[in-house]
Design an enzyme around this catalytic site. Structure first.
Site, PDB file in Angstrom:
ATOM      1  N   TYR A 137      12.100  54.338  33.149  1.00 26.11           N
ATOM      2  CA  TYR A 137      13.242  54.197  32.390  1.00 26.11           C
ATOM      3  C   TYR A 137      14.495  54.213  33.094  1.00 26.11           C
ATOM      4  O   TYR A 137      14.720  54.824  34.158  1.00 26.11           O
ATOM      5  CB  TYR A 137      13.212  55.409  31.219  1.00 26.11           C
ATOM      6  CG  TYR A 137      14.632  55.256  30.365  1.00 26.11           C
ATOM      7  CD1 TYR A 137      14.601  54.196  29.262  1.00 26.11           C
ATOM      8  CD2 TYR A 137      15.692  55.926  30.594  1.00 26.11           C
ATOM      9  CE1 TYR A 137      15.564  54.004  28.646  1.00 26.11           C
ATOM     10  CE2 TYR A 137      16.720  55.865  29.732  1.00 26.11           C
ATOM     11  CZ  TYR A 137      16.560  54.670  28.771  1.00 26.11           C
ATOM     12  OH  TYR A 137      17.819  54.852  27.935  1.00 26.11           O
ATOM     13  N   TRP A 155      18.782  52.067  33.098  1.00 23.80           N
ATOM     14  CA  TRP A 155      19.975  51.206  32.874  1.00 23.80           C
ATOM     15  C   TRP A 155      20.189  50.498  34.130  1.00 23.80           C
ATOM     16  O   TRP A 155      21.156  49.529  34.055  1.00 23.80           O
ATOM     17  CB  TRP A 155      21.271  51.951  32.442  1.00 23.80           C
ATOM     18  CG  TRP A 155      21.056  51.813  30.947  1.00 23.80           C
ATOM     19  CD1 TRP A 155      20.383  52.487  30.000  1.00 23.80           C
ATOM     20  CD2 TRP A 155      22.267  51.458  29.817  1.00 23.80           C
ATOM     21  NE1 TRP A 155      20.651  52.598  28.543  1.00 23.80           N
ATOM     22  CE2 TRP A 155      21.796  51.972  28.713  1.00 23.80           C
ATOM     23  CE3 TRP A 155      23.512  50.873  30.181  1.00 23.80           C
ATOM     24  CZ2 TRP A 155      22.656  51.660  27.578  1.00 23.80           C
ATOM     25  CZ3 TRP A 155      24.241  50.798  28.880  1.00 23.80           C
ATOM     26  CH2 TRP A 155      23.709  51.107  27.634  1.00 23.80           C
TER      27      TRP A 155
END
Ligand code: PGD
Length: 762
Positions: A103, A105
């Site tokens: 996971y 960004w």
């Protein structure tokens, strides 16, 4: 000066020396000030590296991750070693044993997007255990599809800021509308309309009520209510109670557009459990006087009222309840689908809600198909690594955790995003091998066995765009690659070649050819749809940007309101489910069939508060994007004696003999960190605030629960899901105590590379 995303960068040939925001952005993000110096920062990973202990002992569980040195090597040696380990795990344990949930960004471009690259690669080699959901919206992602048939619609088709500015009379903002979070959006963002919209709303005579323990969750004039942190749902229930008991709720709307209100009302009025959720009942929980609640409910019933709930409210235990109860309250007011009224989720949580969506799909790197069906809720990563085979509940399913032998991570920093870092460190000791791709020696990279040096977005050609922003932007490389780093695409190509699947991974294209390949079919598709005709790829690349059209002046669920039969919601009933039979049938004791009040674990009225009497809000930073560029100038300037700033109310500081600028120890029974004190009377008494994102820096790296000397808040937070329904991240709230740090100040080494070593003798 080269254009870069929606800001321009000036370079000296190797690094960025200055940044300039896009001319049309009236309220540019200060975070771009972290970019200068980031390409050649000492924390960059210069060369491929392997943990010394892995080279010495081979794959296997170990306590050395996070406390070992690294051996740098050439790509020619590194790639076969890494590919060989992937092959070993697949042959011996199967592809399910690879966790590629990975996971994060990291990286703005559409092609070099690290997550897309790692997932595409792992699909090509036979699949992997994936993660579902995200840390931003773990509870919402699961509960809202049951309640309103979608979660993404809430953000990407939310009521526009222009509509709010023009029509809303009363904005009741649970969690406020924190401007700092609107600096960012996934995939990039070109303009920042929030501050201006709030200004226009006020100029029209509109009122804003900010409901938050932190005054700066809403900038500019606003009424403020500060219920005890974690008690907002009780306040929402009391507002609903006032509406229902006075007959101010919109029974026509409830009858036509919702199901289950009667079941909920039995609970609300106390017919079901003997406890009316009255303002007096709520006062004992929230501390908000009953008369204030009654007055607010009256004004809400009489005005065009928009209720908003920030993401932060669902990033707590029982986080499902806040958005569910928020939309229920809006339904009782009958304003859903009416311009300026109704419900909004995530205004002030990132720069997406309120901004018009692009009405067609965007160019996207195809990720292939994952032949492995296994997935976990993203925030269950430590649970999974620590408890292979253990059963768990998730969204109506009884599942079991897979047995993971290899973790492959690209584009995220679990030492930023995950809770209870001591537990995470123990969990990361379990697999045979951990692989991390990152441009920087982040704490996650320092826990890896294989460290893959990635380029940053500044060092490669890409294009960027996101679903709620008009600009498609050409991002030509601004500077050459740093040291021996490589684009993740190139690394995965080399690994795929070594594993005999290069053609499947690359489809015969170079990175430059992929950009054209993503763009041209998209251009054909958009042109055929007849709305706009994008330029050719060469024209786009030459001009640097293309302005797409967006759907503006949206009102959330307007089509449903206009015609619920023709535009039903994707729920079992086609309507808004105030009572969800589906959720009720799951039989969870921590998430019932309708929104309700659950007492939190980490809150000031609980037993834990006797030992840890301060409620810490662990929210998003305003000086960086998550943990990215924590070493940049804007982030560094906010630190106090090199530590992450923690804010507390003057009364609480005085009671502990603390002064502004002191270094303090923040602790509970899970861990401790040092932080630099800022005294701030904008905080509610007994509340403290410490942002996420300071890079984890253990005093004693050998001790998984060592104090972090730099101020990483996640050494304190609890690693527990929101509920059996969603298992979302609950990092936002935690109880702590704070005391003065009187020992010698340990140095902060967070942004330094690890120790390097000679290759071990075999
Ligand atoms: P970032 O710091 O953005 O945090 O967690 P996330 O892991 O996304 O990490 C991105 C990483 O990608 C960085 O290490 C960066 O260097 C790397 N990177 C950048 N470009 C590239 C590239 O091209 N290739 C590769 N391989 N890597 C690259 C965010 C998460 O944290 C989120 S979204 C939320 S909302 C949560 N919020 C909270 C919270 O409110 N409270 C707590 N306590 N904890 C939270 N955690 C969550």
């Amino acid at each position: 000066m080269a254009h870069y995303g929606r800001f321009s960068v000036e370079t000296d040939g190797t690094d960025v020396v200055a940044v300039r925001p896009a001319a049309e952005d009236g309220d540019p993000s200060p975070l771009i000030g972290n970019v200068p110096g980031s390409v050649t920062h000492p924390s960059r990973i210069r060369r491929p590296a392997v943990r010394r202990g892995w080279l010495e002992h081979g794959p296997g569980p170990t306590t050395l991750r996070g406390n070992d040195s690294y051996v740098e090597m050439d790509w020619d040696e590194f790639v076969p070693l890494l590919a060989g380990e992937l092959r070993r795990v697949i042959d011996r344990h199967g592809n399910e044993a690879i966790y590629g949930g990975s996971y994060g960004w990291g990286s703005a471009g559409r092609f070099h997007h690290a997550q897309s690259q790692v997932h595409r690669f792992l699909d090509t080699i036979g699949g992997y255990t994936r993660s579902v959901g995200n840390y931003s919206l773990g509870a919402t992602n699961v509960v809202m599809p049951h309640v309103m048939g979608s979660h993404w619609k809430l953000f990407s088709r939310s009521t526009s800021w222009d509509v709010i500015a023009e029509h809303t009379d009363l904005l009741v903002a649970f969690g406020g509308v924190p401007i700092k979070n609107t600096f960012v959006n996934h995939g990039g963002t070109s303009h920042h309309p929030t501050r201006d919209a709030l200004h226009r709303l006020r100029a029209r005579g509109g009122r804003i009520v900010s409901i938050s323990p932190l005054a700066d969750d809403l900038e500019g004039p606003a009424e403020r209510l500060a219920p005890l942190p974690g008690s907002d749902v009780a306040l929402m229930l009391a507002l609903a109670y006032v509406l229902a008991s006075n007959g101010w709720h919109d029974t026509d709307f409830l009858a036509r557009y919702t199901v289950g209100y009667d079941r909920f009302e039995d609970y609300l009025l106390g017919r079901a459990d003997g406890v009316p959720k009255s303002p007096e009942w709520a006062e004992a929980i929230t501390g908000i006087p009953a008369s204030v609640t009654e007055d607010l409910a009256r004004r809400m019933a009489r005005s065009t009222t928009m209720i908003t709930v920030t993401f932060s409210l669902q990033r707590t235990r029982h986080g499902e309840q806040a958005p569910w109860m928020g939309i229920t309250l809006a339904a009782m007011l009958g304003g859903i689908g009416v311009p300026g009224a109704g419900f909004g989720h995530g205004y002030g949580s990132m720069n997406e809600p309120g901004i018009g969506p692009v009405p067609y799909p965007l160019p996207t790197l195809p990720q292939g198909t994952n032949p492995v069906p296994t997935s976990i809720p993203v925030a269950a990563v430590s649970d999974m690594l620590l408890n292979p085979g253990a059963p768990y509940d998730y969204d109506g399913e009884q599942r079991a955790f897979p047995d993971i032998r290899l973790v492959h991570w690209a584009g995220g920093n679990p030492f930023h995003h995950h809770q209870d870092l001591g537990r995470l460190r123990e969990a990361l000791g379990r697999p045979d091998t951990v692989i991390v791709h990152d441009p920087y020696w982040t704490p996650m990279a320092k826990h890896a066995d294989f460290v893959v040096p990635s380029t940053t977005s500044l060092e490669r050609d890409d294009l960027s765009c996101t679903r709620n922003d008009p600009w498609l932007v050409a991002m030509p490389a601004a500077v050459p690659r740093f040291a021996d780093s490589r684009d993740d695409y190139e690394t995965f190509t080399l690994l795929a070649r070594e594993l005999g699947v290069e053609q499947e991974f690359t489809e015969g294209r170079t990175a430059a050819e992929w950009l054209r390949h993503l763009y041209e079919p998209w251009r054909g598709f958009v042109s055929a749809a007849g709305r706009v005709t994008p330029p050719t790829f060469d024209e786009f690349w030459r001009d640097g940007a293309f302005r797409m059209d967006t759907e503006d002046d949206l009102t959330l669920l307007e089509d449903f309101r206009n015609d619920p039969e023709r535009a039903p919601l994707r729920t079992p009933s086609g309507r808004l489910e105030i009572f969800s039979e589906t959720i009720a049938d799951f039989g969870y004791d921590d998430c019932a069939g309708h929104p309700r009040w659950y007492e939190p674990r980490e809150w000031l009225r609980g037993e834990r508060a006797e030992r840890f009497p301060l409620h810490l809000v662990a929210n998003q930073p305003k000086t960086r994007l998550h943990s990215q560029l924590d070493h940049g100038a804007v982030s560094r300037a906010s630190k106090v004696r090199g530590r992450e700033p923690i804010r507390m109310h003057p009364d609480d500081a005085r009671a502990r003999g603390l002064d502004d600028g002191d270094v303090v120890r923040v602790f509970n029974d899970r861990g401790a960190c040092l932080a630099g004190l800022r005294i701030d009377d904008g905080l509610t008494p007994r509340v403290a605030q410490l942002s996420t994102g300071a890079w984890y820096d253990p005093l004693d790296p050998a001790d998984p629960r060592s104090m972090c000397v730099h101020g990483n808040v996640n050494v304190l937070t609890e690693d527990r899901g929101t509920s059996s329904l969603a298992q979302g991240c609950t990092g936002q709230h935690v109880l702590v105590e704070i005391e003065k740090w009187t020992d010698a100040l340990p140095p902060v080494r967070a942004h330094r590379p690890p120790a390097f070593a000679e290759r071990p003798q075999k």
